[in-house]
Design an enzyme around this catalytic site. Sequence first.
Site, PDB file in Angstrom:
ATOM      1  N   ASP A 167      -4.057  -1.371   0.846  1.00  0.00           N
ATOM      2  CA  ASP A 167      -5.151  -1.841   1.314  1.00  0.00           C
ATOM      3  C   ASP A 167      -4.472  -3.132   0.610  1.00  0.00           C
ATOM      4  O   ASP A 167      -2.976  -3.374   0.083  1.00  0.00           O
ATOM      5  CB  ASP A 167      -5.840  -0.924  -0.518  1.00  0.00           C
ATOM      6  CG  ASP A 167      -6.877  -2.616  -1.463  1.00  0.00           C
ATOM      7  OD1 ASP A 167      -7.044  -2.366   0.003  1.00  0.00           O
ATOM      8  OD2 ASP A 167      -7.675  -1.804  -1.981  1.00  0.00           O
ATOM      9  N   HIS A 180      -4.095  -8.167   8.336  1.00  0.00           N
ATOM     10  CA  HIS A 180      -4.184  -6.985   9.256  1.00  0.00           C
ATOM     11  C   HIS A 180      -2.482  -6.777   9.975  1.00  0.00           C
ATOM     12  O   HIS A 180      -1.730  -6.483   9.862  1.00  0.00           O
ATOM     13  CB  HIS A 180      -5.093  -6.389   9.529  1.00  0.00           C
ATOM     14  CG  HIS A 180      -6.514  -6.692   9.134  1.00  0.00           C
ATOM     15  ND1 HIS A 180      -5.823  -5.870   8.117  1.00  0.00           N
ATOM     16  CD2 HIS A 180      -7.831  -7.076   8.902  1.00  0.00           C
ATOM     17  CE1 HIS A 180      -7.501  -5.949   7.512  1.00  0.00           C
ATOM     18  NE2 HIS A 180      -8.558  -6.973   8.003  1.00  0.00           N
ATOM     19  N   LEU A 182       8.755  14.187  12.556  1.00  0.00           N
ATOM     20  CA  LEU A 182       7.463  13.807  11.375  1.00  0.00           C
ATOM     21  C   LEU A 182       6.399  13.376  11.722  1.00  0.00           C
ATOM     22  O   LEU A 182       6.130  13.628  13.143  1.00  0.00           O
ATOM     23  CB  LEU A 182       7.884  12.361  10.728  1.00  0.00           C
ATOM     24  CG  LEU A 182       6.182  11.431   9.900  1.00  0.00           C
ATOM     25  CD1 LEU A 182       6.572  12.412   8.763  1.00  0.00           C
ATOM     26  CD2 LEU A 182       7.096  10.135  10.542  1.00  0.00           C
TER      27      LEU A 182
END
Length: 258
Positions: A14, A31, A125
């Site tokens: 955020d 962004h 991962l």
Amino acid sequence: MEKNLPKHIAIIMDGNGRWAKKRLLPRVAGHQRGAESARAIIAFCAKKQIPYLTLFAFSSENWRRPEGEVRFLLDLFLRSLKNEIQELHKNNVCLKIIGDKTRFGKELQTAITFAEELTQANQGLQLNIALNYGGQWDILEATRAISKKVASGEMDPDAITEETFRPYLTLADCPEPDLLIRTSGEYRISNFLLWQFAYTELYFTETLWPDFREAQCEEALKAYAERQRRFGYISEQLSDTQNQKEYDAALTENIANA
């Protein structure tokens, strides 16, 4: 793996728009910078040998944003997917996209399918990207699937438990998150992994996502390592060596069966 590291980290990324506004830049610049932070944290978690990382990239509520920003976000994700999937594959990352993919265009859906199939056998991962995802949607989808089995006689409603419900959720193949990180100083979970966060440790930071890198993630891991996770026990029970061993064994079994 280092001691006391979480096995599964979830992050609400955020603050991109506020980062850009502070610099008198368009929101899309935030962004773009935020995508760099995502790449850095993915690499950091892989280096730390953290098995699971789930990033909240686009919520089911984000469609309410200005149309131009939504188009940019989806295009940014498509470009990132195309440009970086081979590198993720090379680094043994298994990519999984969670959320309702039916609303996306054909090109994005095709790219997601290709990326997931390419990396599905990788053992490093597991990177989960939540895209058009909502925790309420996740629970409703699981409920619908179970309801169909009850209606067909395949499942007894009285036999439904937390254990039988969980396999129908989108992250059924992962242990529930140990640590949630939310950036930008907001103190809420915003319809993210509502079922899975039942016992997750929450960590909030004022740092905006585009500024969140390895050093900030280390601080979150340090804070996590200092906490005692009790899961309904009391501190005195966990201080007993035998109880601690039993607790650790139960937790390990839960993760292995995830």
